[in-house]
Design an enzyme around this catalytic site. Structure first.
Site, PDB file in Angstrom:
ATOM      1  CB  CYS A 103      -0.930  -0.015   1.204  1.00 52.88           C
ATOM      2  SG  CYS A 103      -1.991   1.445   1.341  1.00 52.88           S
ATOM      3  N   GLY A 161       2.505  10.840   8.772  1.00 51.29           N
ATOM      4  CA  GLY A 161       2.569  10.574  10.211  1.00 51.29           C
ATOM      5  C   GLY A 161       3.231   9.263  10.573  1.00 51.29           C
ATOM      6  CB  CYS A 184      -6.286   1.750   7.146  1.00 50.07           C
ATOM      7  SG  CYS A 184      -5.585   1.725   5.472  1.00 50.07           S
TER       8      CYS A 184
END
Length: 301
Positions: A4, A28, A100
């Protein structure tokens, strides 16, 4: 997450904003970068639990040159404190885990929706006896202990704990053992072939082309655990590059599975990544070792 990051977050996304006037993308991720002689070096974060260098190990120099990791030098506890100090709206948000894009969907439900069910037998590696039935080999992972008992015959469950030691995709077999720490599984838990090797610098580390290879630190999966072992490159070209190598770990691992990423380190620096080859299973299954009875040492048919 490795795919990803390399193909979507720092691949397709870069392409989507390529015509806009952006020099960098801030992320992040818990990882650090430093520049040495125009080369970007990817370093582990100081927080060993949250370190995400494992997920970034397939990035190229071009991709790393456009990214910033503004919190990568901080531990997660300090980030929480700063969120409180700045009264950010997400200051109480729980840590994200797993895939996610699944949201609240359970992982096994996701697999069932896209892959369906293909039942098969669960066999005892020592005897070849059928001791249970599974709904699909994709619902189980090598090294798995938790959850395997509920698909076993109750009589077999009483002889546990059982571990998944291999998967035979051609026959839809899940191969299990309650003797996973025995010598017969030594090689399958320490030695494996890797393919699709990628080095962040574009150059393999010194020694990997030698007969004995080179000793490196590694992560077999995301998390704080660092293991050590030797990597030896096979069939290298004139520049020392090759897509194939062999790893011999210093100690046994809990479960090595084809398709699993291995990330290589030299101290804090993340050097690159590779994928455990299908040969790890093929060699084990074709050897017939898993079908030998410990009493008779004869292959069970």
């Amino acid at each position: 997450d490795i795919m990803c990051n390399s193909r979507v977050k720092f691949g397709c996304f870069y392409e989507a904003i390529s015509k806009r006037d952006f020099d960098y993308v801030a992320s992040g991720h818990y990882a650090q970068l430093e520049t040495v002689d125009t080369q970007k070096r990817l370093l582990r974060a100081p927080d060993p639990v949250k370190d995400q260098s494992y997920f970034l190990a397939a990035l190229t120099q071009a991709q790393l040159n456009r990214v910033l990791f503004p919190i990568g030098h901080l531990e997660k506890s300090r980030v929480r404190e700063l969120a409180e100090d700045f009264d950010l709206p997400n200051k109480k948000r729980p840590d994200s885990q797993g895939l996610c894009f699944l949201g609240k969907v359970r992982f096994d439900e996701f697999l069932a929706a896209y892959l369906g069910n293909e039942p098969g037998d669960i066999v005892d590696a020592a005897t070849g006896d059928i001791i249970g039935r599974h709904k699909g080999i994709w619902f189980h992972t090598v090294g798995q202990r938790k959850g395997i008992g509920k698909v076993l015959d109750p009589k077999a469950t009483a002889k546990g704990p059982w571990y998944v030691v291999a998967k035979d995709t051609s026959r839809r077999l899940i191969i299990t053992s309650n003797q996973y720490d025995e010598d017969k599984f030594e090689s399958t838990r320490r030695e494996f072939v890797v393919e699709d090797i990628k080095w962040i610098s574009g150059v393999p580390p010194k020694g990997v082309n030698d007969d004995l290879g080179t000793h490196l630190s590694m992560k077999i999966r995301h998390g704080p655990t660092i293991v050590t072992g030797n990597l030896r490159i096979e069939n290298a070209d004139d520049n020392g590059n090759s897509d194939i190598g062999k790893v011999v770990l210093d100690k046994k691992d809990g479960g090595l599975a084809p398709g699993q990423f291995v990330v290589f380190y030299d101290g804090l620096e993340c050097l690159g990544s590779a994928v455990i080859s299908e040969r790890h299973w093929i060699d084990f299954l074709s050897s017939g070792e898993w079908m030998k009875s410990p009493e008779s040492e004869e292959v069970v048919h």
